[in-house]
Write a protein that holds these residues in place. Structure first.
Motif, mmCIF file in Angstrom:
data_model
loop_
_atom_site.group_PDB
_atom_site.id
_atom_site.type_symbol
_atom_site.label_atom_id
_atom_site.label_comp_id
_atom_site.label_asym_id
_atom_site.label_seq_id
_atom_site.Cartn_x
_atom_site.Cartn_y
_atom_site.Cartn_z
ATOM 1 N N THR A 213 67.593 -2.124 -11.186
ATOM 2 C CA THR A 213 67.487 -1.333 -12.417
ATOM 3 C C THR A 213 66.414 -1.991 -13.275
ATOM 4 O OG1 THR A 213 69.826 -0.727 -12.279
ATOM 5 C CG2 THR A 213 68.743 -0.462 -14.430
ATOM 6 N N ALA A 214 65.268 -1.326 -13.401
ATOM 7 C CA ALA A 214 64.126 -2.000 -14.024
ATOM 8 C C ALA A 214 63.120 -0.998 -14.566
ATOM 9 C CB ALA A 214 63.444 -2.915 -13.012
ATOM 10 N N MET A 215 62.273 -1.527 -15.446
ATOM 11 C CA MET A 215 61.137 -0.767 -15.977
ATOM 12 C C MET A 215 59.938 -1.700 -15.981
ATOM 13 S SD MET A 215 60.953 1.138 -19.643
ATOM 14 C CE MET A 215 59.645 2.269 -20.090
ATOM 15 N N PHE A 216 58.795 -1.188 -15.564
ATOM 16 C CA PHE A 216 57.548 -1.964 -15.558
ATOM 17 C C PHE A 216 56.577 -1.253 -16.489
ATOM 18 C CE2 PHE A 216 55.307 -5.129 -12.674
ATOM 19 C CZ PHE A 216 54.176 -5.229 -13.448
ATOM 20 N N ILE A 217 56.121 -1.948 -17.530
ATOM 21 C CA ILE A 217 55.126 -1.394 -18.460
ATOM 22 C C ILE A 217 53.796 -2.092 -18.189
ATOM 23 C CG2 ILE A 217 54.462 -1.051 -20.870
ATOM 24 C CD1 ILE A 217 57.438 -1.386 -21.626
ATOM 25 N N ASN A 218 52.765 -1.310 -17.872
ATOM 26 C CA ASN A 218 51.448 -1.868 -17.585
ATOM 27 C C ASN A 218 50.411 -1.229 -18.502
ATOM 28 O OD1 ASN A 218 49.390 -3.302 -16.161
ATOM 29 N ND2 ASN A 218 48.918 -1.427 -15.026
ATOM 30 N N TYR A 219 49.729 -2.066 -19.285
ATOM 31 C CA TYR A 219 48.643 -1.609 -20.156
ATOM 32 C C TYR A 219 47.338 -2.141 -19.578
ATOM 33 C CZ TYR A 219 45.374 -1.528 -24.074
ATOM 34 O OH TYR A 219 44.260 -1.321 -24.854
ATOM 35 N N GLU A 220 46.399 -1.241 -19.307
ATOM 36 C CA GLU A 220 45.085 -1.699 -18.848
ATOM 37 C C GLU A 220 44.078 -0.548 -18.809
ATOM 38 O OE1 GLU A 220 45.522 -3.508 -14.986
ATOM 39 O OE2 GLU A 220 45.826 -1.598 -13.990
ATOM 40 N N GLN A 221 42.931 -0.797 -18.207
ATOM 41 C CA GLN A 221 41.832 0.151 -18.186
ATOM 42 C C GLN A 221 42.158 1.366 -17.306
ATOM 43 O OE1 GLN A 221 41.641 -3.132 -17.859
ATOM 44 N NE2 GLN A 221 39.838 -3.978 -18.883
ATOM 45 N N VAL A 222 41.473 2.478 -17.606
ATOM 46 C CA VAL A 222 41.590 3.702 -16.810
ATOM 47 C C VAL A 222 40.282 4.488 -16.948
ATOM 48 C CG1 VAL A 222 42.533 5.255 -18.608
ATOM 49 C CG2 VAL A 222 43.242 5.544 -16.196
ATOM 50 N N ASN A 223 40.089 5.476 -16.087
ATOM 51 C CA ASN A 223 38.874 6.322 -16.112
ATOM 52 C C ASN A 223 37.597 5.475 -16.026
ATOM 53 O OD1 ASN A 223 40.467 8.668 -16.405
ATOM 54 N ND2 ASN A 223 40.545 8.385 -18.626
ATOM 55 N N MET A 224 37.627 4.498 -15.114
ATOM 56 C CA MET A 224 36.557 3.501 -15.080
ATOM 57 C C MET A 224 35.354 3.901 -14.230
ATOM 58 S SD MET A 224 37.329 1.119 -17.140
ATOM 59 C CE MET A 224 36.497 -0.401 -16.699
ATOM 60 N N SER A 225 35.366 5.100 -13.656
ATOM 61 C CA SER A 225 34.235 5.472 -12.801
ATOM 62 C C SER A 225 33.110 6.167 -13.572
ATOM 63 C CB SER A 225 34.713 6.360 -11.642
ATOM 64 O OG SER A 225 35.495 7.417 -12.128
ATOM 65 N N ASP A 226 33.316 6.471 -14.859
ATOM 66 C CA ASP A 226 32.228 7.114 -15.617
ATOM 67 C C ASP A 226 31.294 6.058 -16.227
ATOM 68 O OD1 ASP A 226 33.528 6.132 -17.874
ATOM 69 O OD2 ASP A 226 34.244 8.088 -18.565
ATOM 70 N N ARG A 227 30.287 6.526 -16.946
ATOM 71 C CA ARG A 227 29.260 5.612 -17.476
ATOM 72 C C ARG A 227 29.851 4.608 -18.462
ATOM 73 N NH1 ARG A 227 26.191 2.233 -16.570
ATOM 74 N NH2 ARG A 227 24.660 1.594 -18.083
ATOM 75 N N PHE A 228 30.739 5.046 -19.337
ATOM 76 C CA PHE A 228 31.361 4.144 -20.322
ATOM 77 C C PHE A 228 32.137 3.043 -19.594
ATOM 78 C CE2 PHE A 228 34.425 2.751 -23.516
ATOM 79 C CZ PHE A 228 33.685 2.761 -24.686
ATOM 80 N N GLY A 229 32.869 3.431 -18.542
ATOM 81 C CA GLY A 229 33.612 2.464 -17.738
ATOM 82 C C GLY A 229 32.692 1.453 -17.076
ATOM 83 N N GLN A 230 31.546 1.934 -16.563
ATOM 84 C CA GLN A 230 30.587 1.040 -15.918
ATOM 85 C C GLN A 230 30.030 0.017 -16.902
ATOM 86 O OE1 GLN A 230 29.925 0.826 -12.549
ATOM 87 N NE2 GLN A 230 31.699 2.178 -12.603
ATOM 88 N N VAL A 231 29.780 0.454 -18.132
ATOM 89 C CA VAL A 231 29.279 -0.476 -19.167
ATOM 90 C C VAL A 231 30.330 -1.547 -19.468
ATOM 91 C CG1 VAL A 231 28.579 -0.670 -21.596
ATOM 92 C CG2 VAL A 231 27.659 1.178 -20.177
#
Length: 325
Positions: A213-231
């Motif tokens: 019985t558990a919950m995992f909360i993960n905060y991090e980057q997403v949508n990293m394949s566009d130009r902003f992500g590349q920068v």
């Protein structure tokens, strides 16, 4: 005497990752000094407010802290405190002290990070009474277990470990009374992205296998394949900081899939622009009045490139599947 191991690229990369802990803490310190949220404990880890941070950075950290806390506190209330929390890659995070202050503490709160980071944090705890007193006050015996890379008490435990070494991590946590039968909240913020996909999947799978019985909360980057992500990626690479797990940060779907493929029953993910829009809007209006934001599009871009993903499994039927924003 054993020969010293040669310094490797992995050492350099790990050192760069450890430096991100200070970045996050100084950004939070500045945002709290401007009134975005209250945290009376950060000052004991970072004395000076430091140089000014851009308003979009402050709002981004506000959304991160508020969003993660909303899910964390909801879990603690569902479990009625009969649970444990494991903060993976905790850095100089102050959540334990906040929960103590707000009377929301779980039965035990664990933190794990690189041994060098843990040694620093233990030093701060030992030398700052506002940090040590809450730990001592809730401890039932006269002596705490205190070593250079670990501190253990009845309600708080901090351990130096490498999250990529699952057998060692499991052994250390169980040595300090981790209870696999208790409902468990696992938290990681900008941690999994620095591990390669197989390493982070192993960690997430270990969590699903260990706790029923558990919950995992993960905060991090997403949508990293566009130009902003590349920068973003290029900026970090200039500091020798490689996002080894970036391929799992391509979309909200790829974030969810990591959990669904490793034994979690349900997984949800929202980008931080969406989270920002569903936070209590009276408080959002309050923080938006703190500083003028010229570049609203920049804030939007920034928030669209971070996300909160949360996964659950709920054998005890606590209602964890209903936890959401």
């Amino acid at each position: 005497m054993a020969a010293r191991q040669p310094f490797t690229d992995t050492d350099t990369a790990d050192e760069a990752v450890r430096a991100t802990c200070d970045d996050a803490t100084t950004c939070k310190r500045f945002a709290t000094s401007k009134g975005y949220w209250k945290d009376s404990f950060l000052q004991y880890f970072v004395r000076n407010v430091g140089e000014r941070k851009a308003p979009e950075i402050n709002r981004g950290y506000y959304a991160r802290v508020r969003g993660v806390n909303l899910l964390l506190d909801a879990f603690l209330k569902k479990a009625e405190g009969h649970c444990q929390v494991i903060n993976l890659g905790a850095g100089l995070d102050t959540t334990f002290w906040r929960l103590k202050e707000e009377n929301l503490l779980p039965q035990k709160f664990f933190e794990v990070d690189f041994p060098t980071v843990v040694a620093r944090k233990i030093h701060y705890i030992k030398t700052k009474p506002p940090l040590s007193k809450p730990i001592i006050d809730m401890h039932s015996t006269d002596s705490l277990l205190l070593e250079s890379h670990s501190l253990d008490s009845d309600r708080y435990c901090i351990i130096g470990a490498d999250l990529r070494d699952i057998p060692s991590l499991d052994e250390k946590l169980k040595k300090f009374q981790l209870d696999p039968e208790l409902p468990t909240l696992l938290l990681s913020e900008c941690v999994l992205v620095y591990m390669n996909p197989s390493q982070s999947s192993n960690l997430v799978h270990w969590a699903a296998e260990t706790f029923h019985t558990a919950m995992f909360i993960n905060y991090e980057q997403v949508n990293m394949s566009d130009r902003f992500g590349q920068v973003m990626i290029e900026n970090l690479q200039r500091r020798q900081c490689t996002l080894a797990g970036v391929e799992l940060c391509q979309s909200l779907d790829s974030q969810r899939e990591r959990f669904l493929k490793t034994g979690w029953e349900q997984a949800n993910a929202l980008d931080m622009m969406t989270v920002y829009g569903v936070l209590p809007q009276d408080d959002v209006a309050r923080i938006e009045s703190l500083e003028f934001l010229d570049e609203k599009e920049l804030l939007q871009q920034l928030l669209q490139h971070y996300c909160i993903c949360w996964a659950t499994k709920d054998r005890l039927n606590l209602g964890l599947m209903q936890l959401a924003f």
